[in-house]
Scaffold this motif. Structure first.
Motif, PDB file in Angstrom:
ATOM      1  N   ASN A 100      13.213  -6.018  -2.644  1.00 35.12           N
ATOM      2  CA  ASN A 100      11.793  -6.325  -2.605  1.00 35.12           C
ATOM      3  C   ASN A 100      11.568  -7.771  -3.048  1.00 35.12           C
ATOM      4  O   ASN A 100      12.118  -8.216  -4.059  1.00 35.12           O
ATOM      5  CB  ASN A 100      11.012  -5.378  -3.510  1.00 35.12           C
ATOM      6  CG  ASN A 100      11.051  -3.946  -3.007  1.00 35.12           C
ATOM      7  OD1 ASN A 100      10.835  -3.686  -1.836  1.00 35.12           O
ATOM      8  ND2 ASN A 100      11.352  -3.005  -3.898  1.00 35.12           N
ATOM      9  N   MET A 101      10.769  -8.494  -2.294  1.00 36.48           N
ATOM     10  CA  MET A 101      10.499  -9.896  -2.601  1.00 36.48           C
ATOM     11  C   MET A 101       9.235  -9.969  -3.460  1.00 36.48           C
ATOM     12  O   MET A 101       8.122  -9.750  -2.973  1.00 36.48           O
ATOM     13  CB  MET A 101      10.337 -10.708  -1.319  1.00 36.48           C
ATOM     14  CG  MET A 101      11.585 -10.729  -0.451  1.00 36.48           C
ATOM     15  SD  MET A 101      11.345 -11.592   1.128  1.00 36.48           S
ATOM     16  CE  MET A 101      10.960 -13.253   0.551  1.00 36.48           C
ATOM     17  N   ASN A 102       9.407 -10.260  -4.759  1.00 37.52           N
ATOM     18  CA  ASN A 102       8.259 -10.409  -5.648  1.00 37.52           C
ATOM     19  C   ASN A 102       7.672 -11.811  -5.489  1.00 37.52           C
ATOM     20  O   ASN A 102       8.397 -12.791  -5.384  1.00 37.52           O
ATOM     21  CB  ASN A 102       8.693 -10.188  -7.096  1.00 37.52           C
ATOM     22  CG  ASN A 102       9.296  -8.813  -7.306  1.00 37.52           C
ATOM     23  OD1 ASN A 102       8.839  -7.834  -6.714  1.00 37.52           O
ATOM     24  ND2 ASN A 102      10.333  -8.728  -8.138  1.00 37.52           N
ATOM     25  N   ASP A 103       6.365 -11.878  -5.474  1.00 35.30           N
ATOM     26  CA  ASP A 103       5.663 -13.163  -5.384  1.00 35.30           C
ATOM     27  C   ASP A 103       6.009 -13.914  -4.102  1.00 35.30           C
ATOM     28  O   ASP A 103       6.110 -15.157  -4.104  1.00 35.30           O
ATOM     29  CB  ASP A 103       5.989 -14.052  -6.596  1.00 35.30           C
ATOM     30  CG  ASP A 103       5.636 -13.379  -7.916  1.00 35.30           C
ATOM     31  OD1 ASP A 103       4.602 -12.670  -7.943  1.00 35.30           O
ATOM     32  OD2 ASP A 103       6.383 -13.548  -8.894  1.00 35.30           O
ATOM     33  N   ALA A 104       6.189 -13.199  -3.013  1.00 35.05           N
ATOM     34  CA  ALA A 104       6.404 -13.875  -1.731  1.00 35.05           C
ATOM     35  C   ALA A 104       5.172 -14.715  -1.405  1.00 35.05           C
ATOM     36  O   ALA A 104       4.036 -14.254  -1.536  1.00 35.05           O
ATOM     37  CB  ALA A 104       6.651 -12.840  -0.638  1.00 35.05           C
TER      38      ALA A 104
END
Length: 237
Positions: free
Chosen positions: A147-151
């Motif tokens: 999961n990409m946080n703060d994309a």
């Protein structure tokens, strides 16, 4: 009996009315160059029927053909010279990549080796509601979801730790990856993803210019960006 001669344009020889050769001007090449064209034109004028000479418009048309031939010949030489110059320019530009980091299109492949995995790179026009990277095996089975946080809008990077979803270390090799975004309404979209590579050298061979990174090569045309500094990243888990 008169022995008016006609020109045989296929061999550049003159023949009399009985088909006997009276003068040999054979040409070994099948190509009609400007010198051969002028020879053909002069022979035609010398051997024309005085009672039915070549009309002015026909003569002008032949001269125009000759002019076009000469211009095309010169244009071909210029294009050849330009192509050679472009090849030299590309070769020079490719050498400047050595020691730099680049973003390259690897057709969705990410490599894992003893030093770690390639850094995955993607770019968003606007910040997505959510984004994730799927690492898959050669059969398309998802082994790890990151999961990409703060994309955010712009360039994003994800560093895969080489493990699957259960925390098990995976074997070194090539894996597939996909970058997937969601609009918050359950609509997923696969976007282009690339990898960041360090350029160790340049290889010029049968496949043209290739960037050497570690033990692999990537086509020079697959390099889409040269990084001047550390890229901004979106953390993942």
């Amino acid at each position: 009996m008169s022995t008016a001669t006609t020109l045989d344009p296929t061999t550049y020889r003159t023949t009399d009315e009985y088909g006997l050769f009276t003068q040999s001007k054979a040409k070994s090449s099948k190509d009609l160059g400007k010198n051969e064209f002028m020879t053909l034109l002069v022979q035609q004028m010398q051997n024309q029927d005085p009672l039915e000479p070549v009309q002015n418009q026909d003569f002008i048309a032949q001269l125009a053909t000759f002019s076009s031939l000469e211009q095309l010949t010169d244009l071909n030489k210029q294009m050849t010279s330009l192509s050679s110059g472009q090849d030299q320019l590309i070769n020079s530009q490719s050498l400047t990549l050595i020691g730099r980091d680049v973003v390259a299109n690897t057709d969705g492949a990410v490599r894992l080796n003893s030093t770690g995995a390639d850094k995955i790179v993607c770019q968003f026009d606007s910040a997505p509601s959510s984004a994730r990277v799927l690492v898959q095996d050669s059969h398309g089975n998802t082994l790890r979801t990151i999961n990409m946080n703060d994309a955010h809008a712009g360039l994003n990077t994800v560093q895969w730790d080489g493990k699957d979803d259960h925390g098990n270390a995976l074997a070194a090799g090539d894996y597939k990856f996909k970058v997937v975004t969601s609009d918050g309404r359950g609509n997923d979209k696969v976007v282009d993803g690339y990898v960041e590579l360090h350029v160790d050298g340049i290889h010029i061979g049968a496949n043209g210019i290739e960037v050497v990174s570690g033990d692999r090569t990537v086509g020079f045309s697959n390099v889409i960006e040269i990084l001047a500094s550390q890229t901004a990243g979106a953390t993942g888990n």
